[in-house]
Design a protein around this motif. Structure first.
Motif, short mmCIF file in Angstrom:
data_model
loop_
_atom_site.label_atom_id
_atom_site.label_comp_id
_atom_site.label_asym_id
_atom_site.label_seq_id
_atom_site.Cartn_x
_atom_site.Cartn_y
_atom_site.Cartn_z
N ASN A 104 0.75 -1.25 -0.02
CA ASN A 104 0.00 -0.06 -0.13
C ASN A 104 0.76 1.36 -0.08
O ASN A 104 1.84 1.25 0.49
CB ASN A 104 -0.81 -0.10 1.27
N GLY A 106 0.55 3.71 1.85
CA GLY A 106 0.47 4.39 3.18
C GLY A 106 1.30 3.26 3.98
O GLY A 106 1.16 3.36 5.39
N ARG A 109 -0.07 -2.89 6.83
CA ARG A 109 -0.99 -2.83 7.77
C ARG A 109 -0.38 -3.04 9.31
O ARG A 109 0.31 -3.99 9.47
CB ARG A 109 -2.09 -4.01 7.22
N PRO A 110 -0.95 -2.43 10.41
CA PRO A 110 -0.50 -2.68 11.67
C PRO A 110 -0.98 -4.19 12.02
O PRO A 110 -2.14 -4.41 11.84
CB PRO A 110 -0.99 -1.43 12.61
N GLN A 270 -6.69 1.25 -0.44
CA GLN A 270 -5.87 0.62 0.70
C GLN A 270 -6.43 -0.79 1.08
O GLN A 270 -7.32 -0.74 2.05
CB GLN A 270 -5.69 1.50 1.68
N HIS A 271 -5.93 -1.96 0.74
CA HIS A 271 -6.20 -3.04 1.31
C HIS A 271 -5.08 -4.00 1.36
O HIS A 271 -4.08 -3.49 1.49
CB HIS A 271 -7.44 -3.53 0.19
N GLN A 272 -5.44 -5.39 0.90
CA GLN A 272 -4.31 -6.46 0.80
C GLN A 272 -5.18 -7.56 0.01
O GLN A 272 -6.12 -7.80 -0.08
CB GLN A 272 -4.05 -6.75 2.20
N GLY A 304 -9.56 0.93 2.90
CA GLY A 304 -9.76 1.79 4.19
C GLY A 304 -9.82 2.90 3.66
O GLY A 304 -9.32 3.23 2.63
N PHE A 306 -8.14 6.56 2.94
CA PHE A 306 -6.83 6.84 2.89
C PHE A 306 -6.95 8.17 1.83
O PHE A 306 -7.64 8.52 1.34
CB PHE A 306 -5.82 5.75 2.41
N ARG A 336 -9.57 -1.35 10.76
CA ARG A 336 -9.65 0.11 10.54
C ARG A 336 -8.49 0.26 9.21
O ARG A 336 -9.10 1.02 8.42
CB ARG A 336 -8.91 0.89 11.39
N PHE A 337 -7.42 -0.43 9.04
CA PHE A 337 -6.66 0.01 8.02
C PHE A 337 -7.16 -0.50 6.61
O PHE A 337 -6.77 0.03 5.47
CB PHE A 337 -5.32 -0.81 8.10
N VAL A 338 -8.03 -1.74 6.51
CA VAL A 338 -8.40 -2.18 5.32
C VAL A 338 -9.98 -2.00 4.77
O VAL A 338 -10.40 -2.41 3.96
CB VAL A 338 -8.12 -3.75 5.22
#
Length: 403
Positions: A104, A106, A109-110, A270-272, A304, A306, A336-338
């Motif tokens: 990503n 950003g 991912r945490p 913003q994903h995976q 997510g 972004f 939250r991130f995805v």
């Protein structure tokens, strides 16, 4: 606007008529981009005969430079170098990658805490065995409405049937009973598909945002492929489509391809990606912009919130309709991130300058912890506080609206 006008790997080279008839004065000061066969000068709206967006190969540029005075040559070269420097500094083309995996913009991912993830997975195993409740409202589809152009029909989850500018396409085809590699386990469908796959009109193409099972269902792809449908996917994803007999066009972020009357752009989200433990990040995740003569449509897939949404809005100006996810956001420590929550979806719609926004990714599969009916309630409340109000749509599965 380099990404919007970059020649795709699937497009022919510039026509000879452009190479021989286009004066250099129509190119200076325009954007410089890098195509698959070298550098191009892009220009918009000032072709001497067609008035359309086109590109000029570097070889042609050099031939025309040779006919000019030395001072003009220096100005032209300096302008081109400056444009290249600005492009390189502002936004490198394509998704970040190390050659084996994509990343990503950003960052990574945490990682959630072990106990957060373990307890969440245990809850989801339970809800897959004993459903928590019913899903989204369902209405019988109207075959006459399916013929409207432009129109959009919610089939469920992230799957839409879209008709615009004489073309028909499907997003993230998922018609199966479970979003899982197994037929006997995994998230089970709460609502049947709004339109059965064998009742669809002829589909010109399909966009697939990423390889997760709730967005890329191989049985659905195989069924659509039998009708000759083409599939537009992110880099690395085509092999899954071809495995079940489909024809795939792979694109990187900001690449595009012309299909009939519309141009399809691959844009960042913003994903995976990954369908198992061993292939994480190997296939690119993406959103899709479909642009025709009269309509512009955005489907984000999973994402997510972004800053890339604002960039998409800047590059394309506005959208007649944006389909954005509003569910699968709890617990935030994991999601939250995805995944966006409903309020973030409204912000994203504002960022891309959407005239209408439709909420998706809720009420079809029970994927996360929020109540099944919570996403549309929060989405409507957020829309009422924004400028969208009645232009923020919540569909019943099977519903069709014109746009």
């Amino acid at each position: 606007m380099v990404g919007s006008f970059q020649p795709s790997a699937h497009e022919p080279s510039a026509p000879a008529s452009l190479e021989t008839k286009l004066p250099l004065s129509h190119c200076l000061g325009s954007t410089v981009g890098e195509g698959n066969s070298g550098f191009y000068i892009f220009f918009r709206g000032n072709h001497p005969t067609s008035g359309t967006t086109n590109f000029l190969p570097t070889a042609t540029l050099l031939r025309q430079l040779g006919r000019m005075r030395a001072r003009t040559v220096l100005v032209a070269v300096a302008s081109g170098l400056l444009a290249l420097a600005v492009v390189a500094a502002a936004d490198p083309l394509g998704a970040p990658s190390n050659g084996q995996r994509f990343f990503n913009e950003g960052g990574a991912r945490p990682n959630p805490a072990f106990w957060d993830m373990a307890s969440f997975l245990a809850r989801k195993v339970g809800s897959s065995l004993v459903p928590r409740g019913s899903g989204a409202p369902f209405v019988a589809y109207d075959p006459r409405m399916l013929q409207h152009n432009p129109s959009v029909t919610w089939i469920g989850h992230a799957t839409f049937l879209v008709r615009m500018d004489g073309m028909t396409f499907v997003t993230d085809p998922m018609f199966s009973e479970r979003a899982s590699p197994f037929s006997f386990a995994g998230p089970k469908r709460l609502v049947p598909p709004g339109v059965p796959i064998d009742a669809l009109p002829r589909v010109d193409f399909v966009t697939i945002s990423h390889d997760h099972y709730d967005h890329m269902d191989l049985a659905s792809i195989q069924a659509l492929a039998k009708g000759g449908t083409r599939f537009v996917v992110g880099k690395g994803t085509g092999e899954l489509v071809r495995r079940v007999g489909g024809d795939a066009i792979e694109l990187d972020w900001w690449e595009s391809v012309q299909i009939g009357n519309v141009r399809v752009y691959c844009v960042p989200v913003q994903h995976q990606g990954g369908r198992g433990l061993g292939d994480q990040g190997q296939r690119l995740w993406a959103g899709w912009v479909v642009e025709g003569p009269t309509r512009r449509f955005f489907h984000s897939g999973d994402t997510g919130y972004f800053k890339g949404f604002a960039k998409i809005g800047e590059r394309f100006g506005s959208f007649d309709l944006a389909a954005l996810p509003i569910g699968a956001y709890d617990p935030p420590s994991i999601m939250r991130f995805v995944h966006m929550n409903p309020e973030e979806a409204i912000h994203a719609a504002e960022d891309v300058h959407a005239r209408h926004v439709v909420g998706m990714h809720w009420g079809t599969f029970d994927l996360t912890d929020e109540g099944l009916d919570e996403p549309p309630q929060r989405f409507r409340a957020a829309a009422a506080e924004s400028g969208f109000r009645e232009n923020a749509w919540i569909f019943s599965v099977g519903e069709t609206r014109d746009f």
